[in-house]
Design a protein around this motif. Structure first.
Motif, PDB file in Angstrom:
ATOM      1  N   SER A  12       0.821  -1.214   0.000  1.00 54.05           N
ATOM      2  CA  SER A  12       0.000   0.000   0.000  1.00 54.05           C
ATOM      3  C   SER A  12       0.861   1.272   0.000  1.00 54.05           C
ATOM      4  CB  SER A  12      -0.917  -0.075   1.230  1.00 54.05           C
ATOM      5  OG  SER A  12      -1.494   1.137   1.501  1.00 54.05           O
ATOM      6  N   ILE A  13       1.849   1.334   0.890  1.00 53.66           N
ATOM      7  CA  ILE A  13       2.730   2.515   0.934  1.00 53.66           C
ATOM      8  C   ILE A  13       3.602   2.561  -0.321  1.00 53.66           C
ATOM      9  CG2 ILE A  13       4.761   3.504   2.102  1.00 53.66           C
ATOM     10  CD1 ILE A  13       2.316   4.060   3.690  1.00 53.66           C
ATOM     11  N   THR A  34      11.471  -3.520  -4.533  1.00 50.19           N
ATOM     12  CA  THR A  34      11.370  -4.862  -3.941  1.00 50.19           C
ATOM     13  C   THR A  34       9.925  -5.189  -3.586  1.00 50.19           C
ATOM     14  OG1 THR A  34      11.488  -4.572  -1.524  1.00 50.19           O
ATOM     15  CG2 THR A  34      13.552  -4.280  -2.762  1.00 50.19           C
ATOM     16  N   GLY A  35       9.622  -6.479  -3.598  1.00 50.90           N
ATOM     17  CA  GLY A  35       8.286  -6.942  -3.230  1.00 50.90           C
ATOM     18  C   GLY A  35       8.380  -8.324  -2.621  1.00 50.90           C
ATOM     19  N   GLY A  36       7.221  -8.964  -2.479  1.00 49.84           N
ATOM     20  CA  GLY A  36       7.189 -10.308  -1.913  1.00 49.84           C
ATOM     21  C   GLY A  36       6.562 -11.255  -2.918  1.00 49.84           C
ATOM     22  N   ASN A  38       3.826 -10.703  -4.811  1.00 50.45           N
ATOM     23  CA  ASN A  38       3.154 -10.092  -5.964  1.00 50.45           C
ATOM     24  C   ASN A  38       4.146  -9.790  -7.099  1.00 50.45           C
ATOM     25  OD1 ASN A  38       1.429  -8.785  -7.678  1.00 50.45           O
ATOM     26  ND2 ASN A  38       0.440  -7.599  -6.052  1.00 50.45           N
ATOM     27  N   LEU A  83      17.698  -8.628  -0.565  1.00 46.73           N
ATOM     28  CA  LEU A  83      17.068  -7.363  -0.154  1.00 46.73           C
ATOM     29  C   LEU A  83      18.109  -6.446   0.476  1.00 46.73           C
ATOM     30  CD1 LEU A  83      13.716  -8.540   1.496  1.00 46.73           C
ATOM     31  CD2 LEU A  83      13.983  -7.295  -0.643  1.00 46.73           C
ATOM     32  N   ILE A  98       8.542  -2.184   3.691  1.00 46.73           N
ATOM     33  CA  ILE A  98       8.268  -3.602   3.901  1.00 46.73           C
ATOM     34  C   ILE A  98       7.430  -3.671   5.173  1.00 46.73           C
ATOM     35  CG2 ILE A  98       9.403  -5.765   4.646  1.00 46.73           C
ATOM     36  CD1 ILE A  98      11.694  -5.056   2.729  1.00 46.73           C
ATOM     37  N   VAL A  99       6.556  -4.667   5.279  1.00 46.94           N
ATOM     38  CA  VAL A  99       5.782  -4.795   6.515  1.00 46.94           C
ATOM     39  C   VAL A  99       6.516  -5.741   7.468  1.00 46.94           C
ATOM     40  CG1 VAL A  99       4.272  -6.660   5.623  1.00 46.94           C
ATOM     41  CG2 VAL A  99       3.456  -5.173   7.464  1.00 46.94           C
ATOM     42  N   GLY A 100       6.592  -5.345   8.749  1.00 46.49           N
ATOM     43  CA  GLY A 100       7.160  -6.211   9.775  1.00 46.49           C
ATOM     44  C   GLY A 100       8.657  -6.040   9.963  1.00 46.49           C
ATOM     45  N   ASN A 121       8.148   1.810   7.714  1.00 42.64           N
ATOM     46  CA  ASN A 121       8.275   0.583   8.512  1.00 42.64           C
ATOM     47  C   ASN A 121       8.591   0.938   9.971  1.00 42.64           C
ATOM     48  OD1 ASN A 121      10.365  -1.579   9.665  1.00 42.64           O
ATOM     49  ND2 ASN A 121       8.950  -2.631   8.324  1.00 42.64           N
ATOM     50  N   ASP A 147       5.000   7.520   8.757  1.00 41.62           N
ATOM     51  CA  ASP A 147       3.749   7.306   9.483  1.00 41.62           C
ATOM     52  C   ASP A 147       3.064   8.671   9.582  1.00 41.62           C
ATOM     53  OD1 ASP A 147       2.325   5.264  10.630  1.00 41.62           O
ATOM     54  OD2 ASP A 147       3.926   4.734  12.028  1.00 41.62           O
ATOM     55  N   ASN A 200      -7.108   3.515   3.786  1.00 42.04           N
ATOM     56  CA  ASN A 200      -7.011   2.356   2.922  1.00 42.04           C
ATOM     57  C   ASN A 200      -5.572   1.842   3.025  1.00 42.04           C
ATOM     58  OD1 ASN A 200      -7.290   0.499   0.957  1.00 42.04           O
ATOM     59  ND2 ASN A 200      -7.454   1.956  -0.735  1.00 42.04           N
ATOM     60  N   GLY A 202      -2.637  -1.747   4.004  1.00 39.65           N
ATOM     61  CA  GLY A 202      -2.432  -3.192   3.924  1.00 39.65           C
ATOM     62  C   GLY A 202      -3.234  -3.908   5.022  1.00 39.65           C
ATOM     63  N   ILE A 205      -1.695  -3.970   8.893  1.00 41.33           N
ATOM     64  CA  ILE A 205      -1.794  -2.726   9.668  1.00 41.33           C
ATOM     65  C   ILE A 205      -3.270  -2.375   9.929  1.00 41.33           C
ATOM     66  CG2 ILE A 205      -1.501  -1.240   7.633  1.00 41.33           C
ATOM     67  CD1 ILE A 205      -0.227   0.856   9.319  1.00 41.33           C
ATOM     68  N   MET A 263      -2.187   8.821   2.578  1.00 45.10           N
ATOM     69  CA  MET A 263      -0.757   8.658   2.892  1.00 45.10           C
ATOM     70  C   MET A 263       0.155   9.379   1.913  1.00 45.10           C
ATOM     71  SD  MET A 263      -0.362   7.307   5.738  1.00 45.10           S
ATOM     72  CE  MET A 263       1.421   7.219   5.666  1.00 45.10           C
TER      73      MET A 263
HETATM   74  P1  NDP Z   1       1.430  -4.035   2.728  1.00 45.34           P
HETATM   75  O1  NDP Z   1       1.096  -5.314   3.365  1.00 45.34           O
HETATM   76  O2  NDP Z   1       0.427  -3.369   1.857  1.00 45.34           O
HETATM   77  O3  NDP Z   1       2.797  -4.177   1.892  1.00 45.34           O
HETATM   78  C1  NDP Z   1       3.936  -4.766   2.471  1.00 45.34           C
HETATM   79  C2  NDP Z   1       5.068  -4.841   1.472  1.00 45.34           C
HETATM   80  O4  NDP Z   1       6.124  -5.642   2.030  1.00 45.34           O
HETATM   81  C3  NDP Z   1       4.705  -5.521   0.158  1.00 45.34           C
HETATM   82  O5  NDP Z   1       5.525  -5.008  -0.863  1.00 45.34           O
HETATM   83  C4  NDP Z   1       5.051  -6.985   0.436  1.00 45.34           C
HETATM   84  O6  NDP Z   1       5.243  -7.732  -0.753  1.00 45.34           O
HETATM   85  C5  NDP Z   1       6.334  -6.808   1.198  1.00 45.34           C
HETATM   86  N1  NDP Z   1       6.651  -7.907   2.091  1.00 45.34           N
HETATM   87  C6  NDP Z   1       5.800  -8.665   2.827  1.00 45.34           C
HETATM   88  N2  NDP Z   1       6.482  -9.553   3.566  1.00 45.34           N
HETATM   89  C7  NDP Z   1       7.795  -9.365   3.290  1.00 45.34           C
HETATM   90  C8  NDP Z   1       9.004  -9.989   3.742  1.00 45.34           C
HETATM   91  N3  NDP Z   1       9.001 -10.981   4.638  1.00 45.34           N
HETATM   92  N4  NDP Z   1      10.179  -9.539   3.258  1.00 45.34           N
HETATM   93  C9  NDP Z   1      10.215  -8.540   2.353  1.00 45.34           C
HETATM   94  N5  NDP Z   1       9.101  -7.912   1.874  1.00 45.34           N
HETATM   95  C10 NDP Z   1       7.904  -8.320   2.351  1.00 45.34           C
HETATM   96  O7  NDP Z   1       1.879  -3.069   3.916  1.00 45.34           O
HETATM   97  P2  NDP Z   1       1.672  -1.505   4.049  1.00 45.34           P
HETATM   98  O8  NDP Z   1       2.136  -0.815   2.820  1.00 45.34           O
HETATM   99  O9  NDP Z   1       0.324  -1.223   4.586  1.00 45.34           O
HETATM  100  O10 NDP Z   1       2.691  -1.182   5.237  1.00 45.34           O
HETATM  101  C11 NDP Z   1       4.095  -1.194   5.037  1.00 45.34           C
HETATM  102  C12 NDP Z   1       4.756  -0.593   6.270  1.00 45.34           C
HETATM  103  O11 NDP Z   1       4.341   0.768   6.388  1.00 45.34           O
HETATM  104  C13 NDP Z   1       4.344  -1.265   7.585  1.00 45.34           C
HETATM  105  O12 NDP Z   1       5.419  -1.229   8.468  1.00 45.34           O
HETATM  106  C14 NDP Z   1       3.221  -0.372   8.110  1.00 45.34           C
HETATM  107  O13 NDP Z   1       3.107  -0.423   9.509  1.00 45.34           O
HETATM  108  C15 NDP Z   1       3.712   0.989   7.647  1.00 45.34           C
HETATM  109  N6  NDP Z   1       2.676   1.978   7.472  1.00 45.34           N
HETATM  110  C16 NDP Z   1       1.659   1.752   6.578  1.00 45.34           C
HETATM  111  C17 NDP Z   1       0.657   2.696   6.394  1.00 45.34           C
HETATM  112  C18 NDP Z   1      -0.406   2.503   5.365  1.00 45.34           C
HETATM  113  O14 NDP Z   1      -1.200   3.430   5.143  1.00 45.34           O
HETATM  114  N7  NDP Z   1      -0.508   1.382   4.701  1.00 45.34           N
HETATM  115  C19 NDP Z   1       0.630   3.950   7.187  1.00 45.34           C
HETATM  116  C20 NDP Z   1       1.793   4.104   8.024  1.00 45.34           C
HETATM  117  C21 NDP Z   1       2.759   3.150   8.173  1.00 45.34           C
HETATM  118  P3  NDP Z   1       4.003  -8.521  -1.503  1.00 45.34           P
HETATM  119  O15 NDP Z   1       2.777  -7.728  -1.273  1.00 45.34           O
HETATM  120  O16 NDP Z   1       4.469  -8.536  -2.938  1.00 45.34           O
HETATM  121  O17 NDP Z   1       3.965  -9.889  -0.889  1.00 45.34           O
END
Ligand code: NDP
Length: 390
Positions: A12-13, A34-36, A38, A83, A98-100, A121, A147, A200, A202, A205, A263
């Protein structure tokens, strides 16, 4: 041209960041995306933006990525080490989305290159606050918050002296279950928790917003980012999500930051900082909104906030424990192995077990130690789930 990399580009971000870059592509030289899982989206964006490198976190998807990018000239790689290598590529501005806790190693590596790291993140600061800030200082790197609450605080603090700050208030929508009777929360489903009233985002979160684990992480992030005492940070439930944060000063003045819940404001602010540029976000019409409501959070409804306060007081490795246990508890909730309210019980059980284990929380804050703590906390979260089932 500005060299940019986006970690978590398919999320999403990441997609909101790409939306901004797509509006002015000639200004940017895209180094790494980078992605996972998708692969399709990652490949399409890497091709359109003419990235140097595309990396999937999943080693077993390397061939899929290679096929999807054949003939494009985009280099491909896969796996966690790839990565981190991508983060070592020279860039000026890096989005950490990246999430997590998986976002931590590439984030640290990017800081070592002296980049500007736009930090979505939050787990990076929760798990490794002092290490991250020390690394940024040692390598002349800059950390900018993404954030929305922390971007709001950062903006409210521009030109201010931190010694004049009395308190920082971050707001929370209250998530999907804000108005639910407490007695119904135990039976809340994954689908119900995955729908946010205002933002809107991920799935992970969004569920963390319903449980307020997201706000709990943000409390810890605030302490680390702005170096304030835990007692100076407050949470206020604000259902409209228009005021993102407030800073109270020693003369009684309070600076509030407002904006539509989009965002792209916080991402764009970090992208263009220290300038402000026109951004494609809705302009506020307060008269149309009519009212903004605020209320104290109910800690019985949101035990995550109490646990975050414990973590802020305890310090050391407890942020890494809290985050890892939370991530595993969320995995188990999404897999329907535990109920919504059990997530906080699992995290508390793991925190208590670490508190009781001599010395574990006081291991020096190195990346290796943090990753070891993360690993053990996940295992103990799994133990807690097994014990509950048994
Ligand atoms: P999403 O779940 O939408 O996206 C996460 C991204 O990380 C995707 O590109 C995913 O790849 C990738 N990913 C997932 N697991 C792994 C892994 N183990 N190693 C490497 N890449 C990985 O998350 P958000 O965009 O919602 O959130 C991202 C970060 O931003 C989080 O830390 C969240 O707390 C923070 N944040 C988000 C906000 C928001 O509005 N969404 C607001 C503020 C902070 P794929 O999808 O291809 O599997």
């Amino acid at each position: 041209m500005r060299r940019v990399s986006i970690f978590g580009a398919t999320g999403s971000i990441g997609q909101n960041t790409i939306d901004l870059i797509d509006r002015n592509p000639s200004a940017y030289d895209v180094v790494a995306l980078t992605g996972g899982a998708n692969i399709e989206k990652l490949a399409a964006d890497a091709r359109r933006l003419n990235a140097d490198l595309a990396v999937t976190a999943h080693e077993d998807r390397l061939e899929d990525l290679r096929d999807a990018l054949s003939g494009s000239g985009v280099e491909v790689a896969a796996g966690q080490a790839a990565l981190t290598e991508a983060a070592a590529r020279p860039a000026d501005w890096v989005m950490s989305a990246i999430v997590g806790a998986a976002g931590l190693p590439p984030g640290i590596e990017a800081l070592k290159q002296g980049v500007t790291l736009a930090l979505a993140n939050k787990e990076t600061l929760v798990c490794a606050g002092a290490l991250v800030l020390d690394t940024a200082r040692a390598h002349n790197a800059r950390l900018l918050p993404v954030d929305s609450e922390h971007s709001a605080v950062f903006q409210a603090l521009a030109g201010e002296d931190m010694s004049a700050v009395e308190r920082i208030i971050i707001t929370a929508s209250g998530g999907a279950f804000r108005d639910w009777p407490l007695s119904d929360l135990a039976s809340a489903t994954v689908e119900q928790a995955s729908s946010h009233p205002n933002w809107n985002m991920g799935q992970r979160i969004t569920i963390d917003s319903a449980s307020m684990f997201n706000k709990a992480l943000e409390l810890i992030e605030t302490k680390e980012f702005f170096d304030v005492d835990p007692g100076q940070i407050e949470v206020l439930v604000h259902p409209e999500s228009i005021v993102h944060a407030l800073v109270g000063f020693n003369d009684g003045g309070v600076m509030a930051h407002m904006g539509a819940p989009d965002m792209r404001h916080a991402i764009g602010y970090a992208l263009h900082w220290p300038d402000r540029r026109d951004l494609p976000v809705e302009r506020l019409n307060l008269a149309k909104l009519g009212q903004l409501r605020f209320q104290e959070p109910d800690e019985a409804r949101y035990p995550a906030l109490r646990l975050a306060r414990h973590v802020m007081e305890r310090g050391g490795q407890s942020g890494a424990v809290f985050n890892a246990a939370k991530e595993r508890a969320l995995d188990h909730f999404i897999a329907r192995r535990v109920g919504f309210l059990q997530m906080a019980d699992i995290v508390e059980t793991v925190l208590n077990r670490f508190d009781a284990a001599d010395g574990l929380l006081d291991a020096p804050l190195t990346l290796d130690n943090i990753l070891q703590t993360d690993h053990l906390a996940r295992k103990w979260a799994d133990d807690a789930v097994i014990q509950r089932a048994g």
